[in-house]
Design an enzyme around this catalytic site. Structure first.
Site, mmCIF file in Angstrom:
data_model
loop_
_atom_site.group_PDB
_atom_site.id
_atom_site.type_symbol
_atom_site.label_atom_id
_atom_site.label_comp_id
_atom_site.label_asym_id
_atom_site.label_seq_id
_atom_site.Cartn_x
_atom_site.Cartn_y
_atom_site.Cartn_z
ATOM 1 N N ASN A 197 5.366 1.502 1.260
ATOM 2 C CA ASN A 197 3.463 1.837 2.311
ATOM 3 C C ASN A 197 3.453 2.363 3.490
ATOM 4 O O ASN A 197 4.128 1.968 4.114
ATOM 5 C CB ASN A 197 2.745 0.422 1.735
ATOM 6 C CG ASN A 197 3.349 -0.589 2.336
ATOM 7 O OD1 ASN A 197 4.251 -1.075 2.355
ATOM 8 N ND2 ASN A 197 2.282 -2.001 3.117
ATOM 9 N N ILE A 198 2.671 3.245 3.606
ATOM 10 C CA ILE A 198 2.295 3.617 4.922
ATOM 11 C C ILE A 198 1.083 3.597 5.587
ATOM 12 O O ILE A 198 0.123 3.918 5.106
ATOM 13 C CB ILE A 198 2.760 4.795 4.541
ATOM 14 C CG1 ILE A 198 4.127 5.321 4.876
ATOM 15 C CG2 ILE A 198 2.510 5.463 6.034
ATOM 16 C CD1 ILE A 198 5.349 7.100 4.245
ATOM 17 N N GLU A 226 3.397 3.835 -4.039
ATOM 18 C CA GLU A 226 3.295 4.607 -4.929
ATOM 19 C C GLU A 226 3.416 6.189 -4.336
ATOM 20 O O GLU A 226 4.340 6.520 -5.322
ATOM 21 C CB GLU A 226 2.334 4.168 -6.129
ATOM 22 C CG GLU A 226 2.461 2.420 -6.684
ATOM 23 C CD GLU A 226 1.502 1.340 -6.015
ATOM 24 O OE1 GLU A 226 1.827 1.361 -4.446
ATOM 25 O OE2 GLU A 226 1.517 0.830 -6.369
ATOM 26 N N CYS A 231 -0.730 3.575 0.091
ATOM 27 C CA CYS A 231 0.165 2.569 -0.904
ATOM 28 C C CYS A 231 1.452 3.002 -1.158
ATOM 29 O O CYS A 231 2.071 4.359 -0.851
ATOM 30 C CB CYS A 231 -0.299 2.515 -1.796
ATOM 31 S SG CYS A 231 -2.051 1.460 -2.053
HETATM 32 ZN ZN LIG Z 1 -2.304 1.697 -4.192
#
Ligand SMILES: [Zn+2]
Length: 130
Positions: free
Chosen positions: A41-42, A54, A52
């Site tokens: 996550n950034i 993903e 996120c």
């Molecule tokens: Zn997410």
């Protein structure tokens, strides 16, 4: 799932930029090219601009030449399970099949396995447009 995908997701957490939530999340994709792509996550000071783990992994997959998600693992440092959020489920659906397994992990391994269909039933699809 083989151990390598879990380990890759866990290692990806170290790259998290999460100074606001202090909530590192890692994701790992095994793609159709056989490679593993990871993401974290950034976050951003302007909160809605962060994203996120993903989509970071999906972006790495696409830029690395992978086309489809064969299986995926997600892990969060401070949660017993970290199911992908609603937006991420839609992003994953773009590159996965209904039967694609998503592994929800804790710090020692896979705690729960769900298919994309279980996570996103009745999803938005062009098939529904007739
Ligand atoms: Zn997410």
């Amino acid at each position: 799932m083989s151990h390598d995908l879990f380990e890759a997701a866990k290692a990806a957490m170290a790259f998290s930029h999460s100074p606001y939530s202090k909530f590192p999340v890692g994701a790992a994709i095994r793609a159709d090219d056989g490679k593993i792509y990871t993401g974290a996550n950034i976050e951003n000071l302007s909160f809605p601009q962060g994203w996120c783990a993903e989509p970071t992994a999906i972006g790495c997959m696409i830029m690395g030449g992978g086309k489809r998600i064969v299986e995926m693992a997600v892990i969060a440092e401070k949660l017993p399970l970290c199911p992908p959020c609603g937006g991420c489920r839609q992003k994953i659906a773009e590159f996965a099949d209904k039967s694609t397994p998503i592994y929800l992990c804790d710090e020692v391994g896979v705690k729960k396995t769900m298919t994309l269909e279980q996570m996103l039933p009745g999803s938005f699809e062009t098939d529904l447009l007739g």
